[in-house]
Design a protein around this motif. Structure first.
Motif, mmCIF file in Angstrom:
data_model
loop_
_atom_site.group_PDB
_atom_site.id
_atom_site.type_symbol
_atom_site.label_atom_id
_atom_site.label_comp_id
_atom_site.label_asym_id
_atom_site.label_seq_id
_atom_site.Cartn_x
_atom_site.Cartn_y
_atom_site.Cartn_z
ATOM 1 N N GLN A 19 0.821 -1.210 0.000
ATOM 2 C CA GLN A 19 0.000 0.000 0.000
ATOM 3 C C GLN A 19 0.855 1.260 0.000
ATOM 4 O OE1 GLN A 19 -3.465 0.204 -0.337
ATOM 5 N NE2 GLN A 19 -2.818 2.306 -0.772
ATOM 6 N N ALA A 20 1.946 1.249 0.750
ATOM 7 C CA ALA A 20 2.831 2.415 0.747
ATOM 8 C C ALA A 20 3.372 2.670 -0.661
ATOM 9 C CB ALA A 20 3.984 2.211 1.729
ATOM 10 N N GLN A 21 3.691 1.600 -1.372
ATOM 11 C CA GLN A 21 4.159 1.753 -2.756
ATOM 12 C C GLN A 21 3.066 2.345 -3.628
ATOM 13 O OE1 GLN A 21 5.325 -2.324 -3.445
ATOM 14 N NE2 GLN A 21 7.500 -1.807 -3.342
ATOM 15 N N GLU A 23 10.117 11.711 -1.049
ATOM 16 C CA GLU A 23 10.536 10.676 -2.000
ATOM 17 C C GLU A 23 11.724 9.893 -1.445
ATOM 18 O OE1 GLU A 23 11.511 10.135 -6.775
ATOM 19 O OE2 GLU A 23 11.385 12.141 -5.897
ATOM 20 N N LYS A 24 12.706 10.608 -0.898
ATOM 21 C CA LYS A 24 13.874 9.951 -0.305
ATOM 22 C C LYS A 24 13.465 9.117 0.911
ATOM 23 C CE LYS A 24 18.337 10.902 1.914
ATOM 24 N NZ LYS A 24 17.974 10.123 3.121
ATOM 25 N N PHE A 35 12.424 3.828 3.592
ATOM 26 C CA PHE A 35 11.406 2.985 4.227
ATOM 27 C C PHE A 35 11.236 1.679 3.469
ATOM 28 C CE2 PHE A 35 6.952 1.698 3.625
ATOM 29 C CZ PHE A 35 6.605 1.303 4.907
ATOM 30 N N GLN A 36 11.136 1.771 2.137
ATOM 31 C CA GLN A 36 10.938 0.584 1.314
ATOM 32 C C GLN A 36 12.096 -0.403 1.466
ATOM 33 O OE1 GLN A 36 9.585 -0.132 -3.218
ATOM 34 N NE2 GLN A 36 11.515 0.970 -3.054
ATOM 35 N N GLN A 66 13.936 -5.577 3.497
ATOM 36 C CA GLN A 66 14.967 -6.397 4.140
ATOM 37 C C GLN A 66 14.378 -7.191 5.307
ATOM 38 O OE1 GLN A 66 17.916 -3.456 5.126
ATOM 39 N NE2 GLN A 66 18.935 -3.575 3.141
ATOM 40 N N GLU A 67 13.521 -6.557 6.090
ATOM 41 C CA GLU A 67 12.864 -7.259 7.193
ATOM 42 C C GLU A 67 11.987 -8.391 6.670
ATOM 43 O OE1 GLU A 67 10.630 -4.576 9.569
ATOM 44 O OE2 GLU A 67 12.348 -3.293 10.068
ATOM 45 N N LEU A 68 11.279 -8.128 5.589
ATOM 46 C CA LEU A 68 10.394 -9.141 5.018
ATOM 47 C C LEU A 68 11.182 -10.329 4.471
ATOM 48 C CD1 LEU A 68 7.852 -6.770 3.271
ATOM 49 C CD2 LEU A 68 7.261 -8.490 4.988
ATOM 50 N N TYR A 69 12.312 -10.063 3.822
ATOM 51 C CA TYR A 69 13.139 -11.167 3.325
ATOM 52 C C TYR A 69 13.612 -12.051 4.477
ATOM 53 C CZ TYR A 69 13.502 -9.689 -1.570
ATOM 54 O OH TYR A 69 13.235 -9.386 -2.890
ATOM 55 N N ARG A 70 14.011 -11.429 5.584
ATOM 56 C CA ARG A 70 14.430 -12.214 6.756
ATOM 57 C C ARG A 70 13.260 -13.035 7.297
ATOM 58 N NH1 ARG A 70 17.330 -7.419 8.141
ATOM 59 N NH2 ARG A 70 15.670 -6.811 9.592
ATOM 60 N N ASP A 71 12.087 -12.412 7.361
ATOM 61 C CA ASP A 71 10.911 -13.132 7.846
ATOM 62 C C ASP A 71 10.569 -14.303 6.928
ATOM 63 O OD1 ASP A 71 10.762 -11.249 9.840
ATOM 64 O OD2 ASP A 71 9.083 -10.141 8.962
ATOM 65 N N ALA A 72 10.668 -14.080 5.619
ATOM 66 C CA ALA A 72 10.338 -15.138 4.652
ATOM 67 C C ALA A 72 11.311 -16.311 4.775
ATOM 68 C CB ALA A 72 10.351 -14.577 3.234
ATOM 69 N N ASP A 73 12.595 -16.010 4.902
ATOM 70 C CA ASP A 73 13.608 -17.074 4.987
ATOM 71 C C ASP A 73 13.443 -17.913 6.251
ATOM 72 O OD1 ASP A 73 14.726 -16.340 2.602
ATOM 73 O OD2 ASP A 73 16.278 -15.076 3.493
#
Length: 243
Positions: free
Chosen positions: A128-130, A201-202, A207-208, A213-220
């Motif tokens: 949603q943020a995207q 924008e920055k 944030f993204q 990165q947090e989501l990739y760790r959670d997924a792994d």
């Protein structure tokens, strides 16, 4: 509901000749077909009732989310708590939790639905943020959607972050309030200028990156090993997307 003209690169259904408000009934017709299709497709499945209940709950939360989104018009009430409520109800539950839950029920894997929901809501915040970011900074010819959030006074990630950065500047805040949520394109340009000057924008890109990165760790490390690849692929499809 936001009177947009473009969606997924095509004219919105309600804008087509002879449709108009009939689009409401067309949507209800599709909605009424869901129950019938599921009962026909999996008549003997042991979790059929749970699957139907999950879809009912998804529709209920989404309708509430749309109401929260449409009723958020007072800038003084635009908080991250309010924004997160909108995202959970309007986006996260149906975009990510519902598909993942249905997959688990169909596979007869129903042990870790709390963990599934936690991950789904987290990736839904990124999605949603995207969307909020692309509405303001994206190219409509690429996104395939009309840009309406600033004119429609949407409580979006972009607006909440902008308010964080300009609330201490009374003149800037006054100027933003005077031009945000107006149909006049020149006033929307002023609101967007203030957003750009606040370097939102920055902030979004930072944030993204952090959330991905947090989501990739959670997924792994996800407790249902069979879902790890699915979750990583979902993050891959989102990261730095342009539409």
């Amino acid at each position: 509901m936001d009177d947009a003209k473009l969606r997924r690169g095509k004219p919105c259904w309600h804008t087509l000749p002879g449709i108009g408000l009939n689009a409401i009934n067309d949507g209800l017709l599709l909605d009424c077909s869901i129950d019938w299709v599921i009962r026909e497709a999996i008549p003997q499945h042991p979790h059929q009732a749970t699957i139907l209940q999950t879809l009912y709950e998804t529709k209920r939360k989404t309708v509430i989310g749309q109401m929260l989104d449409s009723d958020s018009v007072d800038l003084d009430l635009y908080t991250w708590e309010r924004y997160n409520q909108i995202v959970e109800h309007k986006t996260s539950h149906y975009t990510y939790y519902c598909p993942l839950a249905l997959g688990c029920y169909l596979a007869d894997n129903i042990c870790y639905m709390t963990e599934v929901q936690r991950f789904a809501y987290k990736i839904g915040r990124l999605f949603q943020a995207q969307d909020d970011f692309l509405d303001v900074f994206g190219d409509e010819t690429v996104t395939g959607k009309s840009s309406t959030d600033l004119a429609d006074r949407k409580c979006s990630w972009v607006v909440c972050r902008t308010l964080d950065k300009i609330r201490s500047d009374s003149n800037k805040l006054k100027e933003f309030k005077e031009n945000f949520g107006q149909s006049d394109e020149s006033r929307i340009r002023i609101a967007k200028r203030i957003i750009c000057e606040a370097e939102v924008e920055k902030d979004f890109k930072d944030f993204q990156q952090k959330l991905a990165q947090e989501l990739y760790r959670d997924a792994d490390n996800f407790i249902i090993q069979e879902l790890c690849t699915v979750l990583r692929n979902a993050i891959d499809s989102l990261y730095d997307r342009k539409k």
